[in-house]
Design a protein around this motif. Structure first.
Motif, PDB file in Angstrom:
ATOM      1  N   SER A  54       0.746  -0.990   0.145  1.00 58.67           N
ATOM      2  CA  SER A  54       0.178  -0.036   0.028  1.00 58.67           C
ATOM      3  C   SER A  54       0.886   1.236  -0.195  1.00 58.67           C
ATOM      4  CB  SER A  54      -0.797  -0.024   1.193  1.00 58.67           C
ATOM      5  OG  SER A  54      -1.748  -0.900   0.969  1.00 58.67           O
ATOM      6  N   PHE A  55       0.822   2.066  -0.930  1.00 56.71           N
ATOM      7  CA  PHE A  55       1.598   3.290  -1.092  1.00 56.71           C
ATOM      8  C   PHE A  55       0.886   4.603  -1.676  1.00 56.71           C
ATOM      9  CE2 PHE A  55       4.893   5.733  -3.652  1.00 56.71           C
ATOM     10  CZ  PHE A  55       5.528   5.975  -2.581  1.00 56.71           C
ATOM     11  N   GLN A  56       0.901   5.320  -0.882  1.00 55.91           N
ATOM     12  CA  GLN A  56      -0.132   6.662  -1.353  1.00 55.91           C
ATOM     13  C   GLN A  56      -1.332   6.366  -1.700  1.00 55.91           C
ATOM     14  OE1 GLN A  56       2.738   8.607  -4.033  1.00 55.91           O
ATOM     15  NE2 GLN A  56       4.150   9.521  -2.365  1.00 55.91           N
ATOM     16  N   GLY A  57      -2.176   5.657  -1.257  1.00 58.26           N
ATOM     17  CA  GLY A  57      -3.400   5.344  -1.461  1.00 58.26           C
ATOM     18  C   GLY A  57      -3.643   3.978  -2.441  1.00 58.26           C
ATOM     19  N   ILE A  58      -2.762   3.684  -2.981  1.00 55.96           N
ATOM     20  CA  ILE A  58      -2.648   2.773  -4.124  1.00 55.96           C
ATOM     21  C   ILE A  58      -2.220   1.286  -3.510  1.00 55.96           C
ATOM     22  CG2 ILE A  58      -1.825   2.143  -6.470  1.00 55.96           C
ATOM     23  CD1 ILE A  58      -1.230   5.035  -6.895  1.00 55.96           C
ATOM     24  N   ASP A  59      -3.140   0.298  -3.877  1.00 52.77           N
ATOM     25  CA  ASP A  59      -2.877  -1.070  -3.525  1.00 52.77           C
ATOM     26  C   ASP A  59      -1.942  -1.733  -4.592  1.00 52.77           C
ATOM     27  OD1 ASP A  59      -3.838  -0.763  -0.911  1.00 52.77           O
ATOM     28  OD2 ASP A  59      -5.817  -1.506  -1.233  1.00 52.77           O
ATOM     29  N   ILE A  60      -0.966  -2.317  -4.544  1.00 53.74           N
ATOM     30  CA  ILE A  60      -0.175  -3.080  -5.323  1.00 53.74           C
ATOM     31  C   ILE A  60      -0.128  -4.553  -4.844  1.00 53.74           C
ATOM     32  CG2 ILE A  60       2.146  -3.424  -6.657  1.00 53.74           C
ATOM     33  CD1 ILE A  60       2.485  -0.399  -5.717  1.00 53.74           C
ATOM     34  N   ASN A  61      -0.782  -5.380  -5.644  1.00 47.65           N
ATOM     35  CA  ASN A  61      -0.894  -6.601  -5.559  1.00 47.65           C
ATOM     36  C   ASN A  61       0.381  -7.441  -6.156  1.00 47.65           C
ATOM     37  OD1 ASN A  61      -3.609  -7.665  -4.610  1.00 47.65           O
ATOM     38  ND2 ASN A  61      -4.257  -6.519  -6.162  1.00 47.65           N
ATOM     39  N   VAL A  62       1.205  -8.090  -5.263  1.00 50.22           N
ATOM     40  CA  VAL A  62       2.604  -8.466  -5.742  1.00 50.22           C
ATOM     41  C   VAL A  62       2.720 -10.110  -5.777  1.00 50.22           C
ATOM     42  CG1 VAL A  62       4.850  -8.329  -5.329  1.00 50.22           C
ATOM     43  CG2 VAL A  62       3.620  -6.528  -4.759  1.00 50.22           C
ATOM     44  N   VAL A  63       3.275 -10.866  -6.599  1.00 46.31           N
ATOM     45  CA  VAL A  63       3.592 -12.130  -6.612  1.00 46.31           C
ATOM     46  C   VAL A  63       5.131 -12.218  -7.120  1.00 46.31           C
ATOM     47  CG1 VAL A  63       2.967 -14.485  -7.439  1.00 46.31           C
ATOM     48  CG2 VAL A  63       1.240 -13.003  -7.025  1.00 46.31           C
ATOM     49  N   VAL A  64       5.967 -12.835  -6.051  1.00 44.76           N
ATOM     50  CA  VAL A  64       7.120 -12.886  -6.189  1.00 44.76           C
ATOM     51  C   VAL A  64       7.506 -14.248  -6.635  1.00 44.76           C
ATOM     52  CG1 VAL A  64       9.622 -12.464  -5.636  1.00 44.76           C
ATOM     53  CG2 VAL A  64       7.701 -10.779  -5.146  1.00 44.76           C
ATOM     54  N   THR A  65       8.102 -14.930  -7.580  1.00 45.58           N
ATOM     55  CA  THR A  65       8.695 -16.268  -7.931  1.00 45.58           C
ATOM     56  C   THR A  65       9.992 -16.249  -7.911  1.00 45.58           C
ATOM     57  OG1 THR A  65       6.460 -16.587  -9.267  1.00 45.58           O
ATOM     58  CG2 THR A  65       8.118 -18.201  -9.458  1.00 45.58           C
ATOM     59  N   ALA A  66      10.429 -17.087  -7.295  1.00 46.03           N
ATOM     60  CA  ALA A  66      12.270 -17.263  -7.414  1.00 46.03           C
ATOM     61  C   ALA A  66      12.623 -18.762  -7.231  1.00 46.03           C
ATOM     62  CB  ALA A  66      12.627 -16.561  -6.209  1.00 46.03           C
TER      63      ALA A  66
END
Length: 241
Positions: A54-66
């Protein structure tokens, strides 16, 4: 008599250096034990994690694959747009339509070189000597009221990171590293909290305060799901055509 004094002085200096180096190893060993131990971390061949930034009112969905020493992929859904960053030992790509970039862009040689050090899913501190890295103990420093052990790591590729480790729990509370942005060098800080033990016996921070750009531009990434040693297709680390 003078030679005897010099010999004693030399022994004292060598002893001090040896003790100093040993202190770094002791801190690193206790930290690794606190997060599950070397044997459990050596078994980590892939990590797939899902979370929300959550950054400056924006939600960012994240999927990290390693996949260990093979590739990493960050999928970011921002304002309904799908973006991704892929890194492998030899190549990398970015697709960021949220920034107005509607075609896949290859990473520069320098970006790939820097990113190669980040493909270790077992953590750089695990078996660091065998991996060609070096550590140095820098004493203690206050981190929000906790006098943390301060350990600097120089990765084989040259990147330097300083770790701040809680002397009571031996968990990592903070790390700092330098990053160049538009020709200027800034110190970036990442903080770690809410450690949880996974079924595989390893503990990871489920909340990570990460830098998103320039100084002071940090946001919390809260993980909701982490899968260890899930089968990952090689196609994941190839850009869409």
């Amino acid at each position: 008599m003078k030679s005897v004094k010099l010999a004693i002085l030399g022994a004292a200096l060598l002893g001090g250096i040896s003790s100093y180096a040993q202190t770094a190893d002791e801190v690193v060993d206790k930290h690794i034990e606190a997060i599950g131990g070397k044997e459990n971390w050596r078994k980590v061949k892939s990590v797939v994690s899902e979370g929300l930034i959550s950054f400056q009112g924006i939600d960012i969905n994240v999927v990290v694959t390693a996949v260990h020493n093979t590739g990493s992929r960050q999928d970011l859904t921002i304002m309904g747009q799908s973006n991704y960053v892929i890194m492998t030992p030899t190549e990398g790509w970015m697709y960021m339509p949220v920034q107005g970039k509607t075609t896949v862009e290859p990473m520069t040689e320098e970006q790939v070189k820097k990113g190669a050090d980040e493909l270790d899913t077992q953590g750089a501190l695990v078996d660091y000597k065998a991996k060609g890295h070096a550590v140095e103990y820098l004493g203690k420093e206050d981190v929000e009221g906790t006098e943390c052990h301060k350990v600097k790591m120089v990765l084989k590729g040259g990147k330097e990171t300083t770790y701040f480790i809680d002397p009571a729990s031996y968990l990592l509370l903070k790390s700092t590293s330098k990053q160049s942005i538009n020709g200027q060098e800034f110190e970036m800080t990442t903080s770690y909290s809410n450690y949880q033990k996974l079924p595989e016996g390893i503990s990871i921070p489920m909340t990570v305060n990460i830098p998103l750009g320039g100084p002071g531009m940090n946001a919390d990434m809260v993980l909701s799901k982490v899968e260890i040693n899930k089968t990952v297709s090689p196609e994941v680390f190839k850009p869409a055509k």
